[in-house]
Design a protein around this motif. Structure first.
Motif, mmCIF file in Angstrom:
data_model
loop_
_atom_site.group_PDB
_atom_site.id
_atom_site.type_symbol
_atom_site.label_atom_id
_atom_site.label_comp_id
_atom_site.label_asym_id
_atom_site.label_seq_id
_atom_site.Cartn_x
_atom_site.Cartn_y
_atom_site.Cartn_z
ATOM 1 N N SER A 152 0.905 -1.125 0.042
ATOM 2 C CA SER A 152 -0.080 0.209 0.004
ATOM 3 C C SER A 152 0.832 1.340 0.069
ATOM 4 O O SER A 152 0.596 2.359 -0.584
ATOM 5 C CB SER A 152 -0.992 0.141 1.304
ATOM 6 O OG SER A 152 -1.935 -0.934 1.018
ATOM 7 N N THR B 269 -1.452 6.123 -3.739
ATOM 8 C CA THR B 269 -2.405 6.558 -2.643
ATOM 9 C C THR B 269 -1.621 6.510 -1.327
ATOM 10 O O THR B 269 -2.144 6.557 -0.204
ATOM 11 C CB THR B 269 -3.620 5.781 -2.466
ATOM 12 O OG1 THR B 269 -3.319 4.563 -2.477
ATOM 13 C CG2 THR B 269 -4.487 6.275 -3.883
ATOM 14 N N ASP C 118 -7.767 4.334 2.838
ATOM 15 C CA ASP C 118 -8.587 3.585 1.743
ATOM 16 C C ASP C 118 -9.847 3.959 1.920
ATOM 17 O O ASP C 118 -10.475 4.548 2.937
ATOM 18 C CB ASP C 118 -8.675 1.976 1.881
ATOM 19 C CG ASP C 118 -7.552 1.159 1.652
ATOM 20 O OD1 ASP C 118 -6.506 1.952 0.875
ATOM 21 O OD2 ASP C 118 -7.331 0.137 1.998
ATOM 22 N N ILE D 58 -8.769 2.795 -8.669
ATOM 23 C CA ILE D 58 -8.103 2.454 -7.548
ATOM 24 C C ILE D 58 -8.563 1.255 -6.788
ATOM 25 O O ILE D 58 -9.562 0.738 -5.874
ATOM 26 C CB ILE D 58 -8.507 3.584 -6.343
ATOM 27 C CG1 ILE D 58 -9.977 3.970 -6.268
ATOM 28 C CG2 ILE D 58 -7.556 4.761 -6.749
ATOM 29 C CD1 ILE D 58 -10.317 4.813 -5.184
ATOM 30 N N TRP E 223 -7.008 -1.839 -5.774
ATOM 31 C CA TRP E 223 -6.379 -2.396 -4.781
ATOM 32 C C TRP E 223 -7.021 -1.830 -3.338
ATOM 33 O O TRP E 223 -7.376 -2.385 -2.442
ATOM 34 C CB TRP E 223 -4.881 -2.426 -4.554
ATOM 35 C CG TRP E 223 -4.297 -2.342 -3.053
ATOM 36 C CD1 TRP E 223 -3.892 -1.512 -2.088
ATOM 37 C CD2 TRP E 223 -3.512 -3.789 -2.783
ATOM 38 N NE1 TRP E 223 -3.541 -2.338 -0.948
ATOM 39 C CE2 TRP E 223 -3.143 -3.591 -1.427
ATOM 40 C CE3 TRP E 223 -3.302 -4.894 -3.621
ATOM 41 C CZ2 TRP E 223 -2.467 -4.668 -0.792
ATOM 42 C CZ3 TRP E 223 -2.607 -6.014 -2.969
ATOM 43 C CH2 TRP E 223 -2.178 -5.816 -1.587
ATOM 44 N N GLN E 224 -7.077 -0.550 -3.380
ATOM 45 C CA GLN E 224 -7.762 0.365 -2.363
ATOM 46 C C GLN E 224 -9.246 0.195 -1.759
ATOM 47 O O GLN E 224 -9.756 0.428 -1.032
ATOM 48 C CB GLN E 224 -7.410 1.602 -2.529
ATOM 49 C CG GLN E 224 -6.184 2.274 -2.798
ATOM 50 C CD GLN E 224 -5.537 2.007 -4.158
ATOM 51 O OE1 GLN E 224 -5.998 1.262 -4.864
ATOM 52 N NE2 GLN E 224 -4.397 2.760 -4.471
#
Length: 243
Positions: A172, A177, A182, A199, A201-202
């Protein structure tokens, strides 16, 4: 809408928005697509002010995706021009109102003037703490993940990192970001029911609200309704329901 119906103690800390429908809004009115984008920028400013007043800490809006390079050259040029105008004409207002501005995305394919405007805006507002506005520009979720993987792979290659040291937190921290929580809530306008490489993954545990309204018609009331919808959800994160 009365704001009192919103639980002030359960405001999502981070809201992400896919501002969809600018072109269709303009077409429905017999206007060029760029008129829809210009109206969309004005609405984005209004929603930024509203989000800060409501108590949201982070707002991430998607202004230009890595796939948008496939659009007609005149539209790409127009979108770049809108970014330039925003970073020049509205930067003072952002700064005076305590807004920290960040631009998330690849620097690839952006000209020097655009990069200079981005860097100036980010540097000028970096110590502001009242509100965080993130503009996803030249951004794609898969590109974000790939560049993070490359960053970590380079560290492994250089001997600065062992493969088994890589975990979710470290990954992360390698994303665009980094340092931003998140999003708890995603809003997408124009009734498109997909996340379109935003976005990725987030948003593993992000609540999603899809509405029919085109972005140029989006209002503070629409934002409040989405927050109320979010507040009625049971966010379990893989656990048993608390209800």
């Amino acid at each position: 809408m009365e704001e009192k119906v919103v639980d002030k103690n359960a405001i999502p800390r981070h809201v992400a928005i896919i501002m969809d429908g600018n072109g269709r809004w303009a077409k429905a009115r017999g206007m060029p697509r760029m008129m829809g984008h210009r109206k969309g920028v004005e609405v984005a400013k209004e929603i930024t002010r509203a989000a800060a007043d409501i108590g949201i800490e982070y707002l991430t809006i998607w202004a230009f995706s890595t796939e948008n390079w496939r659009r007609p050259p005149e539209e790409i040029s127009g979108l770049m021009g809108l970014l330039h105008h925003t970073l020049k004409a509205d930067l003072t207002e952002f700064h005076e109102n305590g807004v920290r501005l960040r631009v998330l995305g690849s620097r690839k394919n952006l000209d020097q003037k655009t990069l200079e405007l981005i860097d100036h805006a980010v540097k000028l507002t970096q110590n502001n703490t009242r509100f965080n506005l993130n503009i996803a520009f030249n951004y794609g979720g898969r590109d974000d993940i790939i560049q993070a993987a490359r960053t970590l792979a380079k560290k492994v290659q250089e001997g600065a990192l062992q493969p088994d040291e890589i975990n979710e937190d470290l990954f992360s921290e390698s994303l665009y970001t980094c340092g931003i929580p998140d999003p708890e809530l995603l809003i997408r306008t124009s009734n498109e029911l997909r996340i379109s490489n935003y976005i990725l993954w987030q948003m593993a545990y992000t609540e999603m609200v899809f509405i029919e309204t085109y972005w140029p018609d989006f209002t503070k009331d629409d934002l409040l309704k989405a927050i109320i919808d979010y507040q009625q959800r049971d966010r379990r994160f893989g656990k048993v329901s608390s209800k």
